[in-house]
Design a protein around this motif. Sequence first.
Motif, PDB file in Angstrom:
ATOM      1  N   LYS A 297      -0.417   4.852  -8.449  1.00 49.16           N
ATOM      2  CA  LYS A 297      -0.797   5.018  -9.850  1.00 49.16           C
ATOM      3  C   LYS A 297      -2.169   5.679  -9.911  1.00 49.16           C
ATOM      4  O   LYS A 297      -2.954   5.570  -8.973  1.00 49.16           O
ATOM      5  CB  LYS A 297      -0.900   3.663 -10.554  1.00 49.16           C
ATOM      6  N   TYR A 298      -2.458   6.301 -11.033  1.00 47.57           N
ATOM      7  CA  TYR A 298      -3.805   6.842 -11.210  1.00 47.57           C
ATOM      8  C   TYR A 298      -4.182   6.875 -12.687  1.00 47.57           C
ATOM      9  O   TYR A 298      -3.342   6.996 -13.572  1.00 47.57           O
ATOM     10  CB  TYR A 298      -3.928   8.244 -10.587  1.00 47.57           C
ATOM     11  N   LEU A 299      -5.479   6.752 -12.924  1.00 52.44           N
ATOM     12  CA  LEU A 299      -6.048   6.883 -14.261  1.00 52.44           C
ATOM     13  C   LEU A 299      -7.516   7.243 -14.092  1.00 52.44           C
ATOM     14  O   LEU A 299      -8.273   6.510 -13.433  1.00 52.44           O
ATOM     15  CB  LEU A 299      -5.914   5.583 -15.053  1.00 52.44           C
ATOM     16  N   ASN A 300      -7.904   8.377 -14.663  1.00 51.90           N
ATOM     17  CA  ASN A 300      -9.273   8.876 -14.503  1.00 51.90           C
ATOM     18  C   ASN A 300      -9.589   8.989 -13.004  1.00 51.90           C
ATOM     19  O   ASN A 300      -8.859   9.627 -12.277  1.00 51.90           O
ATOM     20  CB  ASN A 300     -10.254   7.997 -15.257  1.00 51.90           C
ATOM     21  N   SER A 301     -10.625   8.314 -12.543  1.00 52.76           N
ATOM     22  CA  SER A 301     -11.007   8.457 -11.135  1.00 52.76           C
ATOM     23  C   SER A 301     -10.435   7.361 -10.232  1.00 52.76           C
ATOM     24  O   SER A 301     -10.693   7.347  -9.033  1.00 52.76           O
ATOM     25  CB  SER A 301     -12.535   8.446 -11.001  1.00 52.76           C
ATOM     26  N   THR A 302      -9.633   6.459 -10.808  1.00 51.98           N
ATOM     27  CA  THR A 302      -9.072   5.363 -10.004  1.00 51.98           C
ATOM     28  C   THR A 302      -7.638   5.676  -9.580  1.00 51.98           C
ATOM     29  O   THR A 302      -6.808   6.070 -10.400  1.00 51.98           O
ATOM     30  CB  THR A 302      -9.097   4.044 -10.784  1.00 51.98           C
ATOM     31  N   TRP A 303      -7.378   5.497  -8.316  1.00 51.83           N
ATOM     32  CA  TRP A 303      -6.062   5.746  -7.709  1.00 51.83           C
ATOM     33  C   TRP A 303      -5.633   4.473  -6.992  1.00 51.83           C
ATOM     34  O   TRP A 303      -6.443   3.811  -6.343  1.00 51.83           O
ATOM     35  CB  TRP A 303      -6.185   6.897  -6.720  1.00 51.83           C
ATOM     36  N   LEU A 304      -4.384   4.098  -7.119  1.00 51.34           N
ATOM     37  CA  LEU A 304      -3.907   2.817  -6.596  1.00 51.34           C
ATOM     38  C   LEU A 304      -2.584   2.990  -5.863  1.00 51.34           C
ATOM     39  O   LEU A 304      -1.635   3.560  -6.384  1.00 51.34           O
ATOM     40  CB  LEU A 304      -3.721   1.828  -7.754  1.00 51.34           C
ATOM     41  N   SER A 305      -2.538   2.499  -4.639  1.00 51.38           N
ATOM     42  CA  SER A 305      -1.288   2.428  -3.867  1.00 51.38           C
ATOM     43  C   SER A 305      -0.792   0.993  -3.884  1.00 51.38           C
ATOM     44  O   SER A 305      -1.580   0.055  -3.702  1.00 51.38           O
ATOM     45  CB  SER A 305      -1.536   2.876  -2.426  1.00 51.38           C
ATOM     46  N   TYR A 306       0.517   0.806  -4.070  1.00 53.09           N
ATOM     47  CA  TYR A 306       1.036  -0.560  -4.162  1.00 53.09           C
ATOM     48  C   TYR A 306       2.531  -0.587  -3.890  1.00 53.09           C
ATOM     49  O   TYR A 306       3.202   0.450  -3.812  1.00 53.09           O
ATOM     50  CB  TYR A 306       0.750  -1.142  -5.548  1.00 53.09           C
ATOM     51  N   ASP A 307       3.070  -1.786  -3.739  1.00 45.51           N
ATOM     52  CA  ASP A 307       4.506  -2.018  -3.598  1.00 45.51           C
ATOM     53  C   ASP A 307       5.013  -2.754  -4.819  1.00 45.51           C
ATOM     54  O   ASP A 307       4.318  -3.605  -5.386  1.00 45.51           O
ATOM     55  CB  ASP A 307       4.801  -2.851  -2.351  1.00 45.51           C
ATOM     56  N   GLU A 308       6.229  -2.431  -5.208  1.00 50.76           N
ATOM     57  CA  GLU A 308       6.905  -3.195  -6.256  1.00 50.76           C
ATOM     58  C   GLU A 308       8.373  -3.302  -5.888  1.00 50.76           C
ATOM     59  O   GLU A 308       8.741  -3.079  -4.737  1.00 50.76           O
ATOM     60  CB  GLU A 308       6.646  -2.574  -7.635  1.00 50.76           C
ATOM     61  N   GLN A 309       9.229  -3.685  -6.849  1.00 50.13           N
ATOM     62  CA  GLN A 309      10.591  -4.072  -6.502  1.00 50.13           C
ATOM     63  C   GLN A 309      11.362  -3.004  -5.724  1.00 50.13           C
ATOM     64  O   GLN A 309      12.052  -3.309  -4.738  1.00 50.13           O
ATOM     65  CB  GLN A 309      11.367  -4.453  -7.772  1.00 50.13           C
ATOM     66  N   LYS A 310      11.267  -1.748  -6.135  1.00 48.18           N
ATOM     67  CA  LYS A 310      12.053  -0.704  -5.473  1.00 48.18           C
ATOM     68  C   LYS A 310      11.633  -0.510  -4.028  1.00 48.18           C
ATOM     69  O   LYS A 310      12.478  -0.457  -3.118  1.00 48.18           O
ATOM     70  CB  LYS A 310      11.914   0.618  -6.248  1.00 48.18           C
ATOM     71  N   SER A 311      10.333  -0.410  -3.784  1.00 49.55           N
ATOM     72  CA  SER A 311       9.861  -0.190  -2.416  1.00 49.55           C
ATOM     73  C   SER A 311      10.110  -1.420  -1.547  1.00 49.55           C
ATOM     74  O   SER A 311      10.437  -1.291  -0.358  1.00 49.55           O
ATOM     75  CB  SER A 311       8.382   0.188  -2.405  1.00 49.55           C
ATOM     76  N   VAL A 312       9.962  -2.616  -2.121  1.00 47.91           N
ATOM     77  CA  VAL A 312      10.205  -3.845  -1.371  1.00 47.91           C
ATOM     78  C   VAL A 312      11.686  -3.951  -0.999  1.00 47.91           C
ATOM     79  O   VAL A 312      12.032  -4.352   0.122  1.00 47.91           O
ATOM     80  CB  VAL A 312       9.749  -5.065  -2.192  1.00 47.91           C
ATOM     81  N   ALA A 313      12.566  -3.583  -1.903  1.00 46.21           N
ATOM     82  CA  ALA A 313      13.998  -3.621  -1.606  1.00 46.21           C
ATOM     83  C   ALA A 313      14.345  -2.656  -0.472  1.00 46.21           C
ATOM     84  O   ALA A 313      15.156  -2.978   0.413  1.00 46.21           O
ATOM     85  CB  ALA A 313      14.793  -3.271  -2.862  1.00 46.21           C
ATOM     86  N   LEU A 314      13.739  -1.473  -0.475  1.00 47.01           N
ATOM     87  CA  LEU A 314      14.007  -0.496   0.583  1.00 47.01           C
ATOM     88  C   LEU A 314      13.469  -0.971   1.930  1.00 47.01           C
ATOM     89  O   LEU A 314      14.088  -0.735   2.981  1.00 47.01           O
ATOM     90  CB  LEU A 314      13.392   0.853   0.219  1.00 47.01           C
ATOM     91  N   LYS A 315      12.334  -1.649   1.917  1.00 47.79           N
ATOM     92  CA  LYS A 315      11.804  -2.198   3.171  1.00 47.79           C
ATOM     93  C   LYS A 315      12.701  -3.309   3.709  1.00 47.79           C
ATOM     94  O   LYS A 315      12.908  -3.425   4.917  1.00 47.79           O
ATOM     95  CB  LYS A 315      10.375  -2.707   2.960  1.00 47.79           C
ATOM     96  N   THR A 316      13.235  -4.108   2.815  1.00 48.77           N
ATOM     97  CA  THR A 316      14.163  -5.152   3.236  1.00 48.77           C
ATOM     98  C   THR A 316      15.412  -4.544   3.860  1.00 48.77           C
ATOM     99  O   THR A 316      15.870  -4.987   4.924  1.00 48.77           O
ATOM    100  CB  THR A 316      14.557  -6.037   2.042  1.00 48.77           C
ATOM    101  N   LYS A 317      15.938  -3.517   3.229  1.00 48.85           N
ATOM    102  CA  LYS A 317      17.108  -2.827   3.772  1.00 48.85           C
ATOM    103  C   LYS A 317      16.783  -2.202   5.121  1.00 48.85           C
ATOM    104  O   LYS A 317      17.609  -2.234   6.051  1.00 48.85           O
ATOM    105  CB  LYS A 317      17.593  -1.748   2.796  1.00 48.85           C
ATOM    106  N   TYR A 318      15.581  -1.650   5.254  1.00 49.36           N
ATOM    107  CA  TYR A 318      15.160  -1.050   6.529  1.00 49.36           C
ATOM    108  C   TYR A 318      15.165  -2.112   7.627  1.00 49.36           C
ATOM    109  O   TYR A 318      15.662  -1.869   8.736  1.00 49.36           O
ATOM    110  CB  TYR A 318      13.766  -0.452   6.373  1.00 49.36           C
ATOM    111  N   ALA A 319      14.608  -3.296   7.349  1.00 49.88           N
ATOM    112  CA  ALA A 319      14.588  -4.368   8.343  1.00 49.88           C
ATOM    113  C   ALA A 319      16.000  -4.737   8.779  1.00 49.88           C
ATOM    114  O   ALA A 319      16.266  -4.958   9.975  1.00 49.88           O
ATOM    115  CB  ALA A 319      13.864  -5.591   7.781  1.00 49.88           C
ATOM    116  N   CYS A 320      16.910  -4.787   7.818  1.00 51.23           N
ATOM    117  CA  CYS A 320      18.306  -5.099   8.138  1.00 51.23           C
ATOM    118  C   CYS A 320      18.955  -3.989   8.952  1.00 51.23           C
ATOM    119  O   CYS A 320      19.596  -4.239   9.982  1.00 51.23           O
ATOM    120  CB  CYS A 320      19.093  -5.321   6.848  1.00 51.23           C
TER     121      CYS A 320
END
Length: 357
Positions: A297-320
């Motif tokens: 995400k970004y707004l003005n000079s702040t940029w944020l990297s994070y995980d939420e449901q979609k990325s977490v689900a894909l990581k779970t599938k990757y582990a499997c």
Amino acid sequence: MFRISVLVVLICSMVTTESKYIGGYYASSALRTLDVSDINPFLLTHIYYAFVTVYSNGTLSIQNEAKGFVEPLAELKSINPDLKVLFTLVQTNKSLSDVVSNKDLRTTLIQNGYDLVKKYNYDGIDIDWEYPSSKDKDNFMVFLQELSEEFHKHNYLVTAAVCAIPTAKYGYNVSEMAKYLDVINIMTYDFYGAWSAHTGLNSGLYASSLDSGYEKKYLNVNTSVNNWVSSGTPKNILAFGVPFYGRTFNLTDPSSHGIHSKSKGAGKIKTPTFYQIEKYFADYTDVWDDEQKGYYKYLNSTWLSYDEQKSVALKTKYACDQGLKGLFVWHLGADDVKGEISGVNQTLLQTINDSWC
């Protein structure tokens, strides 16, 4: 002490399988404390109490013991008998280096660890040594051997949280470690942060085409897993970490707000939890990076990297898909525990369970 509806218990017990490994670190020092009674123990197979301090004489001290979390965590096993609860050991002032280099101190630490586990009806010890150096490597392996031999006699578990990069620089003899540990938890997060010259995903699943050779080799989940496997770790004891928090960056030029944009330090909140991100960063522009399978995400000079449901689900599938032991989360209290934003209690932890193979 704990009230979980019979309906929830029955439903969750139906979907829990013996092959599932979902570990969760309970951060006793978290500012927004997670009430143990809010934990659904059927969403986890292992809970790690973080932390217990190791001193140079081999003695131990439970951090934040006065908060009263230690015994209630163990009592969750009366609700889910399959749940395992472990203490996570950390060093202070290079204490683990001192202890593992001395046979008598190793014996003292192992005995104190055993006494602690037995006293509180826990199930084992987790070693979070950040990080052993190359000079510690041989002593560390001897310690793990002695610890596992003693603990396994009593059916106690021995696990370790490890750096995402399994090099000799960090004192790892990977094939030896694998002989003694029941689970190896790779800390696959903090790939980028305030220390970085440019933006990047805190815990990208795959590399970016913009990455340097070093970044492609080391700074994503996929290569971290592959590096540990190629170094001698069996997949059936290997798990990787999913952060329930993000990392902010202070953009050098707010008009340049993509992956690898120049940055200088962190935003006002360096490591916002998932709950904080959902609550306080909702007006930011949200971007899905399909190449790395992660969000920013970004707004003005702040940029944020994070995980939420979609990325977490894909990581779970990757582990499997990779046939791994599973995955773990840091930390349980960073989730939207009561579903205040999403409407789903323990939002990300529930996503992991819903996405399990």
